[in-house]
Design a protein around this motif. Structure first.
Motif, PDB file in Angstrom:
ATOM      1  N   SER A  30      -8.986   1.139 117.853  1.00 56.81           N
ATOM      2  CA  SER A  30      -9.371   0.722 116.506  1.00 56.81           C
ATOM      3  C   SER A  30     -10.646  -0.115 116.472  1.00 56.81           C
ATOM      4  CB  SER A  30      -8.232  -0.060 115.852  1.00 56.81           C
ATOM      5  OG  SER A  30      -7.934  -1.212 116.622  1.00 56.81           O
ATOM      6  N   SER A  31     -11.160  -0.491 117.626  1.00 52.89           N
ATOM      7  CA  SER A  31     -12.405  -1.262 117.664  1.00 52.89           C
ATOM      8  C   SER A  31     -13.629  -0.368 117.808  1.00 52.89           C
ATOM      9  CB  SER A  31     -12.368  -2.267 118.814  1.00 52.89           C
ATOM     10  OG  SER A  31     -12.363  -1.603 120.064  1.00 52.89           O
ATOM     11  N   THR A  33     -16.052   2.843 116.395  1.00 58.80           N
ATOM     12  CA  THR A  33     -16.466   3.874 115.452  1.00 58.80           C
ATOM     13  C   THR A  33     -16.349   5.212 116.177  1.00 58.80           C
ATOM     14  OG1 THR A  33     -18.003   2.408 114.318  1.00 58.80           O
ATOM     15  CG2 THR A  33     -18.425   4.780 114.155  1.00 58.80           C
ATOM     16  N   ARG A  53     -14.141   2.036 111.781  1.00 59.52           N
ATOM     17  CA  ARG A  53     -13.011   1.596 112.596  1.00 59.52           C
ATOM     18  C   ARG A  53     -11.675   1.690 111.870  1.00 59.52           C
ATOM     19  NH1 ARG A  53     -16.139  -3.813 114.817  1.00 59.52           N
ATOM     20  NH2 ARG A  53     -17.755  -2.705 115.984  1.00 59.52           N
ATOM     21  N   ASN A  74      -5.125   5.338 114.014  1.00 60.15           N
ATOM     22  CA  ASN A  74      -5.324   4.285 115.015  1.00 60.15           C
ATOM     23  C   ASN A  74      -4.087   3.994 115.859  1.00 60.15           C
ATOM     24  OD1 ASN A  74      -8.039   4.013 114.490  1.00 60.15           O
ATOM     25  ND2 ASN A  74      -7.808   2.246 113.137  1.00 60.15           N
ATOM     26  N   ASP A 104     -19.456  -2.738 112.289  1.00 62.69           N
ATOM     27  CA  ASP A 104     -18.607  -1.611 111.896  1.00 62.69           C
ATOM     28  C   ASP A 104     -19.405  -0.689 110.962  1.00 62.69           C
ATOM     29  OD1 ASP A 104     -15.502  -1.229 110.025  1.00 62.69           O
ATOM     30  OD2 ASP A 104     -16.443   0.055 111.534  1.00 62.69           O
TER      31      ASP A 104
END
Length: 124
Positions: A30-31, A33, A53, A74, A104
């Motif tokens: 999830s961190s 792109t 993200r 995610n 992000d």
């Protein structure tokens, strides 16, 4: 560090659909792109789509707008590219890619990690 594995490619007739899947390793999916790129024979690799993200923002190259949809899950460390109304010019090796960093943003270049690619062929 993240490892990416694409799947879901294949041969489809014009007007048909495919759904590509990009499975990521690690606990920090999830961190990143996530982006999709493609490379047809004799051409340079080109940007196709990107998702931020959280999955709340996306951006596409003009040639696939309205036909392709990028998404991500995610908790399952997976990104997707749904391809509808496919055309012969969509034929290429498709790659997913991940980009970390401070911001992000919806990046179209400068990705850090790449999968091995999956072949997509569209017949007329």
């Amino acid at each position: 560090q993240v490892q990416l594995v694409e799947s879901g490619g294949g041969l489809v007739q014009a007007g048909g659909s495919l759904r590509l899947r990009c499975a990521a390793s690690g606990r920090t999916f999830s961190s990143y792109t996530m982006g999709w790129f493609r490379q047809a024979p004799g051409t340079e690799r080109e940007f196709v789509a990107v998702i931020n993200r959280s999955g709340g923002r996306t951006f596409y190259v003009d040639s696939v707008k309205g036909r392709f949809t990028i998404s991500r899950d995610n908790p399952k460390n997976t990104a997707f590219l749904q391809m509808n109304s496919m055309k012969p010019e969509d034929t290429a090796v498709y790659y997913c890619a991940a980009k970390g960093g401070k911001y992000d943003n919806l990046y179209t270049t400068g990705y850090d990690f790449w999968g091995q690619g999956t072949q997509v062929s569209v017949s007329s």
